[in-house]
Each structure stands twice: as structure tokens, then as C-alpha cells.
Design a protein around this motif. Structure first.
Motif, PDB file in Angstrom:
ATOM      1  N   GLU A 194     -30.758  18.768  -3.536  1.00 54.94           N
ATOM      2  CA  GLU A 194     -30.535  20.213  -3.514  1.00 54.94           C
ATOM      3  C   GLU A 194     -30.246  20.758  -2.118  1.00 54.94           C
ATOM      4  O   GLU A 194     -29.582  21.787  -1.977  1.00 54.94           O
ATOM      5  CB  GLU A 194     -31.733  20.925  -4.127  1.00 54.94           C
ATOM      6  CG  GLU A 194     -31.942  20.531  -5.581  1.00 54.94           C
ATOM      7  CD  GLU A 194     -32.907  21.416  -6.324  1.00 54.94           C
ATOM      8  OE1 GLU A 194     -32.889  21.404  -7.574  1.00 54.94           O
ATOM      9  OE2 GLU A 194     -33.698  22.135  -5.667  1.00 54.94           O
ATOM     10  N   GLN A 222     -30.407  23.867  -8.196  1.00 51.49           N
ATOM     11  CA  GLN A 222     -29.091  23.553  -8.763  1.00 51.49           C
ATOM     12  C   GLN A 222     -28.858  22.052  -8.937  1.00 51.49           C
ATOM     13  O   GLN A 222     -27.803  21.663  -9.439  1.00 51.49           O
ATOM     14  CB  GLN A 222     -27.984  24.134  -7.865  1.00 51.49           C
ATOM     15  CG  GLN A 222     -28.047  25.627  -7.656  1.00 51.49           C
ATOM     16  CD  GLN A 222     -27.918  26.391  -8.955  1.00 51.49           C
ATOM     17  OE1 GLN A 222     -27.100  26.067  -9.806  1.00 51.49           O
ATOM     18  NE2 GLN A 222     -28.745  27.420  -9.123  1.00 51.49           N
ATOM     19  N   GLY A 223     -29.767  21.225  -8.546  1.00 51.37           N
ATOM     20  CA  GLY A 223     -29.558  19.780  -8.652  1.00 51.37           C
ATOM     21  C   GLY A 223     -29.644  19.290 -10.085  1.00 51.37           C
ATOM     22  O   GLY A 223     -30.637  19.538 -10.772  1.00 51.37           O
ATOM     23  N   SER A 247     -38.955  24.023  -7.761  1.00 51.96           N
ATOM     24  CA  SER A 247     -37.610  23.638  -8.176  1.00 51.96           C
ATOM     25  C   SER A 247     -37.639  22.397  -9.058  1.00 51.96           C
ATOM     26  O   SER A 247     -36.929  22.313 -10.061  1.00 51.96           O
ATOM     27  CB  SER A 247     -36.729  23.394  -6.950  1.00 51.96           C
ATOM     28  OG  SER A 247     -35.438  22.977  -7.328  1.00 51.96           O
ATOM     29  N   LYS A 272     -26.579  20.586  -3.307  1.00 53.51           N
ATOM     30  CA  LYS A 272     -26.076  21.372  -4.430  1.00 53.51           C
ATOM     31  C   LYS A 272     -26.677  22.781  -4.479  1.00 53.51           C
ATOM     32  O   LYS A 272     -26.264  23.597  -5.291  1.00 53.51           O
ATOM     33  CB  LYS A 272     -26.366  20.644  -5.745  1.00 53.51           C
ATOM     34  CG  LYS A 272     -25.595  19.344  -5.913  1.00 53.51           C
ATOM     35  CD  LYS A 272     -25.841  18.735  -7.279  1.00 53.51           C
ATOM     36  CE  LYS A 272     -24.979  17.507  -7.506  1.00 53.51           C
ATOM     37  NZ  LYS A 272     -25.185  16.918  -8.845  1.00 53.51           N
ATOM     38  N   GLY A 310     -26.350  14.781  -3.438  1.00 50.05           N
ATOM     39  CA  GLY A 310     -26.547  15.970  -2.602  1.00 50.05           C
ATOM     40  C   GLY A 310     -25.500  16.131  -1.521  1.00 50.05           C
ATOM     41  O   GLY A 310     -25.234  17.252  -1.064  1.00 50.05           O
TER      42      GLY A 310
END
Length: 417
Positions: free
Chosen positions: A320, A296-297, A42, A292, A287
Motif C-alpha cells: 500500500e 487500496q492493496g 487497513s 497502491k 506495491g
């Protein structure tokens, strides 16, 4: 019938060698490694890097090594501990002579395109040597206490001059934890770390140093065999350490100085030394409770945080996965540490118990400092989050350490708890 009984006996004997292995402990480390790969992916999603699968590959190799070690009798290390100690120091000397440099430090040796960091493996070497020494002579006497410190001082100094401040601090944590478990007087441990505290207080707020000096003198009076001389000597040593703090401060690299002081007020250099911490705080705060969502952060995906797949992986977790994700990670580490304590308490002798406590001290210190530095409660020292941060040498070291502890568990007396 005879053939069936022979086959049954063989199966029982194969199962018996694994019977006492702490499978929960092993499962926790594997779970953290898998989770670490997910978070590394990620953190690197928009960079096209492949460190996440390398993390899993090295983790698989480390797991195989841990399983092999768990089947080997850890007591054999008693016969090899001086050789292990010698190889540990030689590898650290080799780094200074032929090692590769990066970011102002010389820490790696390249072998076949693979960068090894001997200071990581040296942690295990120090644990084994200290456990072997304290196994025969506990730290309840000053000569044994001093001998253990002298043995640790050599690899610690070699790591410190690389310079690798973070790993040298881990060495200190391992030593203190193992000495405490080996019945060292708590007062001696306080006196051991008191010069560091004095060096800070002397240069920050002098009145607090006087109070600390009185406390140190009282501790020396009650814990050392020569009360008067010990108290005076302790106060003088702490006074001298305040002055020596200026000298040691001058020996540190500029980036190390920034890491040690900017966590107190990162806004003093928001685009330089304080940048990591500022962006990390923003990410974790953004967060919220639930996070998130994975991948998606905004801070994580836009690469605002340098080294977010290594030292600052907890920032990506906070952004996240939110407070719940951070809490889950802490609970998993608590479970891991609890299993290590159980193994230390149920070991059949001091050597195995000390090995487990050495690993526990290493893991606890690294977790506290890594998470502390991402939220601004500790200086940025470059200490990774065990099994989660990307780092091949660190990951292999952690699995080797767990393999040794699993061997302690596997060959202890049969107990129910």
C-alpha cells in the motif's frame, strides 16, 4: 516575592526530572505505534476487527509505563535483578504448567480475559539480569563469559520447549550483543554460534563444513588460552553438532520445520507452508515504487496474506505504501537504533550502557528477521515488527524496554552531543 520564588523552584524541580529524557527516541516509538495502528486497520478493513484501536490503547498504556519508568532510577534494578530473574523463570514455568496453547505452542497465560505472553516480558528480565552480572564482571574472562551464558540458558531453554523458536532466537541475539559490549573476545562469540552453522553445513553441503571446521579450529587456537586443546575441542564439538542436528531436527514441530526450510523454495508447498511467503512477495512486488495507496492493496484488502496484521504487517506496508513507505519505515528504525547507541555511549556506567545495548540488540534482530521473512531472506519465525505489528504483550514489552533506556538517559551525567 517569596511565594513566587517557591513556585518557581517547584516548577524547575518538576522539569528537572525530565530534562535528560531522550524525547526524540520516545517520539519515534510513539510514531511507530500510531503508524502500526493505521496499517493494522487497513489490514483488517474488510474483516470488521478492532485490533487497531486495541493496539493504540495498549500503546497508550505502554507509553504511560515508559514515562513512569523513565522517572525512576534504573540503578535500583541492580538490587532486584535476582528477584526479577526468579520471577522471569517462574512465569515461563507457569506457561508450561497452566498456559494456553495455539498453533502447536503453549505460550499464553489468561488473566482476567487478557492473554499474557511471559516469554515477551522475559526478554526484559534477561536484559536486566545480564546487565547486572556483566556490570560487575565484564565478559573479558572465560569464567565471567561462561557465567553469563549459564544464566541465560535457563530462560532460553524454558522458552525453547514451549516451543517458541522465534523468541528463543531473540534471547540469543540479546546475549550476543550484550556480551560483545561487555568486552567478550569476538572469537568466543564466533565459537559460540559455530555449532549452529556446522549443523546446517554438515547436513546441506559437507565440503563447506570442512572449510568451516578449519576456520573454527583456527579461531579457537588464537582466542582460547589452551591453544591446542581448544582447537581440537572446537573441531570435535562442531563435528558432533552436525550429528546432533538430526536429533534436534526431530524435536521440532512440523510447522517449525516448514518455516525453516520453505523460505528457500516456497513453491514446494504453495498451498501450505510456502503460502505465506508467496503471497507476501506478491504483495510487496505489487506495491511498486509509490504503492497502491492506503486501504487500496488488493492482496491486503482481500486477505490473501494470513497474519498480515501481526507477523506480516510489512507486506501490507510494501503493497500500500510501496518502496518509499518501506524505506521510510527502515529510516525510522535506523533513527531509533542511533538514539539507543548514543544513550549507551553516554551512560554514566556499565549497567546503564549494557541495558541500552540489550534493547538495541533485541530491536535490530527483530526488525531484520521480520522484514527478512516477508521478502524471503529469512525463515518464517513468528517474530513481530516492533511497535508496528499487533501483539499486546510484545508492545508492552517494547515500551517497558524503552522506559528503562529513557531512565538511563535521564539519570546520566549532563552531556552535550
Amino acid at each position: 516575592m517569596f511565594q513566587k520564588s517557591v513556585i518557581g523552584f517547584r516548577w524547575k524541580s518538576r522539569i528537572a526530572v525530565w530534562q535528560q529524557v531522550d524525547w526524540l527516541l520516545l517520539a519515534v516509538t510513539v510514531g511507530l505505534t500510531v503508524f502500526g495502528g493505521v496499517m493494522i486497520r487497513s489490514a483488517e478493513l474488510n474483516q470488521g476487527l478492532t485490533d487497531w484501536w486495541q493496539h493504540w490503547l495498549i500503546g497508550a498504556i505502554g507509553l504511560a509505563i515508559a514515562l513512569f519508568i523513565s522517572r525512576s532510577r534504573y540503578e535500583n534494578l541492580l538490587e532486584w535483578h535476582w528477584i526479577i530473574y526468579g520471577l522471569t523463570n517462574l512465569s515461563l514455568i507457569a506457561v508450561i504448567v497452566i498456559g494456553s496453547s495455539a498453533k502447536g505452542a503453549q505460550r499464553w497465560i489468561s488473566i482476567g480475559g487478557f492473554n499474557l505472553q511471559p516469554s515477551e516480558f522475559a526478554k526484559v528480565g534477561v536484559m536486566i539480569t545480564l546487565a547486572a552480572i556483566l556490570h560487575t564482571h565484564t565478559a573479558s574472562t572465560l569464567p565471567a563469559f561462561g557465567k553469563a551464558l549459564a544464566i541465560t540458558a535457563v530462560p532460553w531453554l524454558l522458552v525453547f520447549i514451549q516451543p517458541d523458536l522465534g523468541t528463543s532466537l531473540v534471547f540469543g541475539a540479546i546475549t550476543l550483543g550484550m556480551l560483545y559490549w561487555a568486552n567478550a573476545n569476538p572469537g568466543w562469540l564466533l565459537l559460540l554460534v559455530s555449532p549452529i552453522v556446522s549443523a546446517i553445513l554438515f547436513n546441506v553441503f559437507l565440503p563447506s563444513w570442512f572449510i568451516w571446521a578449519v576456520i573454527v579450529g583456527a579461531v579457537a587456537w588464537f582466542s582460547l588460552p589452551w591453544s591446542w586443546y581448544g582447537a581440537v575441542g572446537a573441531v570435535i564439538a562442531n563435528f558432533a553438532s552436525g550429528e546432533l542436528g538430526h536429533i534436534f531436527w526431530g524435536l521440532l514441530k512440523d510447522y517449525q520445520k516448514d518455516r525453516l526450510i520453505l523460505f528457500l523454495d516456497p513453491q514446494k508447498d504453495p498451498l501450505g507452508g510456502g503460502y505465506h511467503l508467496i503471497q507476501s512477495r506478491i504483495a510487496i512486488g505489487a506495491g511498486g515504487f509509490w504503492g497502491k495507496g492506503l486501504n487500496q492493496g488488493s492482496q491486503t484488502q482481500l486477505n490473501f496474506i494470513p497474519e498480515q496484521h501481526t507477523d506480516f504487517i510489512f507486506s501490507a506496508i510494501g503493497e500500500e505504501l510501496g518502496f518509499i513507505g518501506c524505506l521510510a519505515v527502515l529510516l525510522v528504525f535506523w533513527l531509533l537504533c542511533w538514539r539507543l547507541i548514543i544513550i549507551a555511549q553516554t551512560s554514566k556506567e556499565n549497567f546503564g550502557s549494557l541495558l541500552a545495548i540489550g534493547v538495541l540488540s533485541m530491536i535490530v534482530f527483530q526488525v531484520i528477521v521480520n522484514i527478512g521473512m516477508t521478502i524471503g531472506l529469512a525463515p518464517v519465525t513468528g517474530i513481530p515488527l516492533p511497535w508496528v505489528s499487533y501483539g499486546r504483550s510484545a508492545l508492552l514489552t517494547n515500551f517497558i524496554a524503552i522506559g528503562i533506556v529513557e531512565s538511563v538517559a535521564n539519570y546520566r551525567h549532563r552531556l552535550k552531543f
